[in-house]
Enzyme design. Structure first.
Site, mmCIF file in Angstrom:
data_model
loop_
_atom_site.group_PDB
_atom_site.id
_atom_site.type_symbol
_atom_site.label_atom_id
_atom_site.label_comp_id
_atom_site.label_asym_id
_atom_site.label_seq_id
_atom_site.Cartn_x
_atom_site.Cartn_y
_atom_site.Cartn_z
ATOM 1 N N ASP A 77 0.837 -1.192 0.000
ATOM 2 C CA ASP A 77 0.000 0.000 0.000
ATOM 3 C C ASP A 77 0.875 1.246 0.000
ATOM 4 O OD1 ASP A 77 -2.257 -1.574 0.135
ATOM 5 O OD2 ASP A 77 -2.484 -1.374 2.307
ATOM 6 N N LYS A 78 0.334 2.332 -0.496
ATOM 7 C CA LYS A 78 1.068 3.597 -0.539
ATOM 8 C C LYS A 78 1.708 3.927 0.802
ATOM 9 C CE LYS A 78 0.293 8.581 -0.940
ATOM 10 N NZ LYS A 78 -0.716 9.653 -1.153
#
Length: 345
Positions: free
Chosen positions: A153-154
């Site tokens: 995830d970012k």
């Protein structure tokens, strides 16, 4: 994620069938479709689709935007997938743990998106890799995801491996798809969660599917069409707060993935009542817990901008030499400072 209305989102890369009601009788085809499909699919775009033969009325292709509808007409619209933009190289710093002709292993910082997508067409890990690797990534894994065999995830930091050849991409992709059941793939994350699980170690076996907002995931019944098998093994490494574990404010937990679903650790830990500190999507109900902490620790926790999750270990067999490889990355400074704040309580 870019803002679209729900109806338009469903149209992208899909076929949509509509039925003309009595009020549609005599209306132009383009005018009626524009009224039905909202501002995100403009009338000029609809007219272009009609000219391209993407619209059928009563099962027959209609290429005239001025075609007049009759009550009860069945209108089918096919909206093709948008052509993916080819990402360009950008001079974004990379923390490289290892590199050879077949692959590159990096320590991804929090805040860096892995590959281009809606709202993030530049400034991604892929842009950085293209700049660093040049043409060696071209065509591997698709236009927008060259070399990518798994992702974080970012706002999750940690170890990632990226393929530089078609062979490496195929072998590593198969290993991640198999989740290490028959091979040497191992992944371990460290998470800071609220409270402490009732058992110091355990397994969360709960299928995941889409939540109502189309981005988040949720534990769902196994019988649901979109349910995906998901298993996380966890072990508490340290707890913070009162002297006895049952009174702990938070705990540091190692999570090992048996499957690799979107947001899996975040959803699974929230499911057992221990969401990740800083998780805006799955830990909202726990945000007020920071207010019960002493200062300055309370401020440190409130201002932490992301979920406290770090991919610290990745093991796999080299796709060419079959040598076992192991890579570790220490917690980044922001997460280490957060853990220290809990240690000071």
């Amino acid at each position: 994620m870019s803002a679209h209305n729900e109806e338009t989102d469903e149209l992208i890369g899909a076929s949509r069938q509509l039925t003309a009601d009595a009020a549609a009788a005599g209306q132009r085809l383009d005018q009626w479709l524009a009224g039905r499909l909202g501002p995100d699919l403009s009338r000029s775009r609809i007219q272009a689709l009609i000219r391209q033969g993407a619209v059928q009325v009563g099962g027959q292709v209609v290429t005239e935007a001025k075609h007049k509808l009759a009550s009860g007409d069945t209108v089918t619209l096919d909206v093709p997938e948008p052509e993916p933009a080819e990402p360009q190289g950008e001079a974004i710093p990379l923390d490289i743990l290892y590199e050879d002709d077949a692959l590159i292993v990096v320590n991804k910082p929090a805040g860096l998106v892995v590959h281009p997508g809606a709202g993030n067409w530049t400034g991604t890990l892929v842009n950085a890799l293209i700049h660093h690797c040049g043409d060696s990534l071209s065509g591997i894994g698709g236009v927008r995801r060259p070399g990518i065999v798994h992702r974080l995830d970012k706002d999750t930091s940690g170890v990632m491996v990226v393929a530089k050849t078609d062979h490496a991409h195929r072998v590593l992709s198969e290993a991640f798809a198999d989740h290490g059941r028959t091979g040497d793939l191992r992944r371990a994350y460290v998470a800071l969660v609220w409270g402490i699980p009732a058992r110091p170690s355990g397994t969360i076996d709960a299928p995941l599917g889409r939540a109502s907002d189309r981005v988040r995931r949720a534990v769902v019944p196994a019988t649901r069409d979109d349910a995906r098998h998901a298993v996380t093994h966890y072990a508490v490494e340290e707890w913070f707060g009162e002297g006895q574990a049952k009174y702990a404010t938070a705990s540091l937990v190692e999570c090992r993935l048996e499957t690799g679903r979107t947001h899996q650790i975040r959803v699974h830990m929230a499911h057992i009542g221990h969401p990740l500190v800083g998780d805006r999507d799955y830990g909202q109900a726990f945000r007020s817990k920071a207010n019960r902490l002493p200062e300055p620790e309370a401020t440190t926790v409130r201002e932490f901008p992301r979920q406290a999750l770090h991919a610290r270990l990745l093991e796999f067999s080299h796709p060419d030499t079959h040598i076992a490889m192991r890579f570790e990355a220490p917690m980044p400074g922001d997460m280490e400072n957060l853990v220290d704040a809990f240690r000071n309580i």
